[in-house]
Design a protein around this motif. Structure first.
Motif, short mmCIF file in Angstrom:
data_model
loop_
_atom_site.label_atom_id
_atom_site.label_comp_id
_atom_site.label_asym_id
_atom_site.label_seq_id
_atom_site.Cartn_x
_atom_site.Cartn_y
_atom_site.Cartn_z
N LEU A 35 3.82 -0.58 -2.54
CA LEU A 35 3.85 -0.19 -3.91
C LEU A 35 3.38 -1.52 -4.65
O LEU A 35 2.69 -1.46 -5.78
N VAL A 45 6.33 4.96 2.19
CA VAL A 45 5.56 5.52 1.12
C VAL A 45 5.39 7.07 1.04
O VAL A 45 4.88 7.50 -0.25
N LEU A 96 -1.10 5.33 0.09
CA LEU A 96 -0.73 5.65 -1.49
C LEU A 96 -1.95 5.98 -2.34
O LEU A 96 -1.77 6.86 -3.19
N LEU A 137 5.17 7.10 -8.95
CA LEU A 137 4.57 5.90 -9.16
C LEU A 137 4.53 5.67 -10.51
O LEU A 137 4.61 4.38 -10.98
#
Lengths: 300, 300, 300
Positions: free
Chosen positions: A132, A3, A168, A11
């Motif tokens: 994700l 990540v 993230l 993203l």
């Protein structure tokens, strides 16, 4: 691989592609973006869900899959090194998805491979496609990520999914709460990384302390075996089971997430509540993996 | 079924088709020559590499695969005979690839089958597609096979790949060297077959004796367990490990081959030398298997 | 789910579709009726034959398959419930085929699934696609089912295939014979169901008593372990082995069926007799499963 390699622009781009994938799947089911491409789905340890998800992703894109599930019985048991296995398989495939029990194995594979390698979990290391899809779930369900309060519940010490997700989330303007028994709290290392990014975070031992303010409740399992003794497990276990009574005290628009599989930590009665997002979360995983396969094969 | 069924004209033809397959894969990746055909990939013992290679070959030709890896747990463990399994599977598939631990099993399967059967290794018997890909590797890497000196190194007693390759080489004008500890030397039976074809052959115990004249060095593993005692293993093991120092004494145009998996018999430092042909060898295997599938299904 | 859900009109319709599938497979092998559709082939216990049959059926219809064979090692062993597994997989697939060792599991799966679920055997419960292919075999081989005498032989107590087939046969005008050792006779429950439908049935201990009148001889295995002692097994075993001598006493137009795998209960010498229908039976299974997949996906 990790990540750590993504910034916010990455993203945004991945999520935009994933949304397109969702649209295509809903409209036509399968299409031929990766027709003629072959995925080697190399699982050194079983993971039905992740394996099935990548297989479906490749097939919905019109590609083919070489399923390799029983590596433990095979050349690997004859002592072959991971680099050799990777360099052999890339003769047959266009992209390799690797699940391996050892930390760092994905990086080793990528170092030796000429073809793209996607890390589908390397031991207690990372599981970046899970992170994700978790973030994409929040994005899709809530419409945005900035401004949200995300509460992580359960075994925050051993859960690589919450570690990756927390990392993230630092790319966004969020508040993070941790709710866990003290012996299973978020590792210092992750806490410090979050702090360095100036993301507000707060640790609790009881969910009631922050349930009301939560926009996202990310539940993980608390395993009995993690506790020093039966008594300390019994003392806390009730706090980490989500039922309809929990939801009664939560925001109307909150979502409940879980990386699955679950055992008892979310009662089945919760499944019918529209806030139960964990099965939708599985589906978002399909779109994220379709997006990643298309991206690494240069087809977007 | 067996390398014994091929004459030189057959090999020329198979290699020509394999070269076409290589060209097609490089240009377009996958094509629809076998669209609508189904391969039953029946592995009674695991072999990641061979199984993945056939799967990829079928998929690159536009066909589909029924993977059957866990036969040992299945009807076979209920006592079903191989002919019954084959006759059932041919109801579902157009071609069967069979890997089986018992010598002669492929011949039994072919006897009962109405559909084509490809032998992917039957115990210590044969592994003919491996021998074909080995020979195709030499052909592609060296431009021709006539006139070459091929040196086989390691455990020549138990290695079915070197037995089959030696037999196929008798169709060409070559010289064959054997380098092995005495207890692991090439079986009398194979030696006699080669002699009957008037192919010059010579046995050594040290690689240095014939390294300099070798055009092809075919390395196989020397397993500790094959030796009567630790001391006899320790006495020879150094001679059967290829390093950059070995290559320094070899021809500039020599190629190093290995059926893989390797353990320590070729040092990883050798991988970067252009003479290291073992990963390219894997890739040639794909083209050979594509050629065979297309040929047995009458599509060439 | 169950053979109980079909009436005669349903069977007529399924058989008509299966016949079309047979025609298409013979003419063109594979076609694109289910192109873009994905089957999750979820096997909690191994069954090479059934699994391969569904895989082939899906691939011949142009669809893709997610093979899931090793569930016992996977999230299930982490304690995940069947409903959760099903609800996850339906995010990736359009139809689920389920084989599970526990009675009732298919019904549970169907209850929670939004996508179609096909029961590929749930323990000693049902194996409805087997019953359908058995009946379709009789229909195709004999031209019709009304008016036939069907003799079931072997272990009628434990064989779920004969239970399901007997139930389906009550939709037709047939006579049913049972030939089994007394300890392995057809369960009272099934007998009563058949009786309630006014289907003539008769139990024997020796095949000779009804062989001559049989149009269909459905053979199942008699396992030694089912007997109280060696002596009682030895006393009867000869009566339940079919050889060419058995066929000599049978009708010229009779067919011999078997759900396979067989061990010794039909001698291999019988295979060459045109009355041996058990391998053709496997093939009819392909067409039935193609028909079912197409029907549940609304493509017929």
């Amino acid at each position: 691989m990790s990540v750590k390699q993504f910034d916010r622009k990455d993203l945004d781009y991945i999520f935009a592609v994933a949304k397109e994938m969702q649209g295509m799947v809903r409209r036509i089911g399968t299409f031929d973006l990766l027709k003629g491409k072959i995925l080697a789905n190399l699982f050194y340890e079983p993971s039905t869900r992740t394996s099935a998800s990548f297989t479906s992703a490749m097939e919905r894109l019109g590609g083919s899959v070489i399923p390799i599930n029983e590596v433990k019985y095979s050349s690997v048991s004859k002592g072959e090194s991971l680099p050799d296995t990777i360099r052999s398989l890339e003769c047959y495939a266009d992209v390799i998805v690797l699940r391996h029990p050892e930390v760092g194995s994905a990086a080793i594979a990528a170092k030796y491979a000429r073809k793209p390698v996607i890390n589908a979990g390397d031991g207690v290391g990372e599981h970046p496609t899970q992170a994700l899809l978790d973030l994409f779930t929040i994005y899709q369900e809530m419409g945005q990520i900035d401004g949200l309060t995300v509460t992580m519940l359960g075994d925050l010490k051993h859960g690589r999914t919450v570690h990756s997700l927390a990392r993230l989330l630092t790319l966004f303007d969020v508040k993070i709460n941790y709710v866990s028994p003290e012996v299973l709290s978020m590792p210092e290392e992750v806490i410090n990384e979050i702090k360095a990014k100036n993301i507000p975070q707060q640790a609790y031992q009881k969910l009631d302390s922050c349930l009301g303010e939560s926009d996202v409740l990310y539940v993980t399992r608390v395993q009995k075996e993690r506790f020093p003794d039966e008594a300390s497990y019994e003392a806390v276990k009730g706090s980490y089971v989500i039922g309809t009574d929990t939801l009664a005290k939560a925001k109307e628009e909150m979502i409940v997430m879980h990386p699955l599989p679950r055992v008892n930590e979310i009662a089945m009665e919760v499944d019918d509540d529209p806030r139960a997002a964990y099965f939708r979360q599985m589906e978002y995983g399909l779109y994220i993996r379709m997006a990643l396969l298309a991206l690494v094969l240069g087809k977007v």
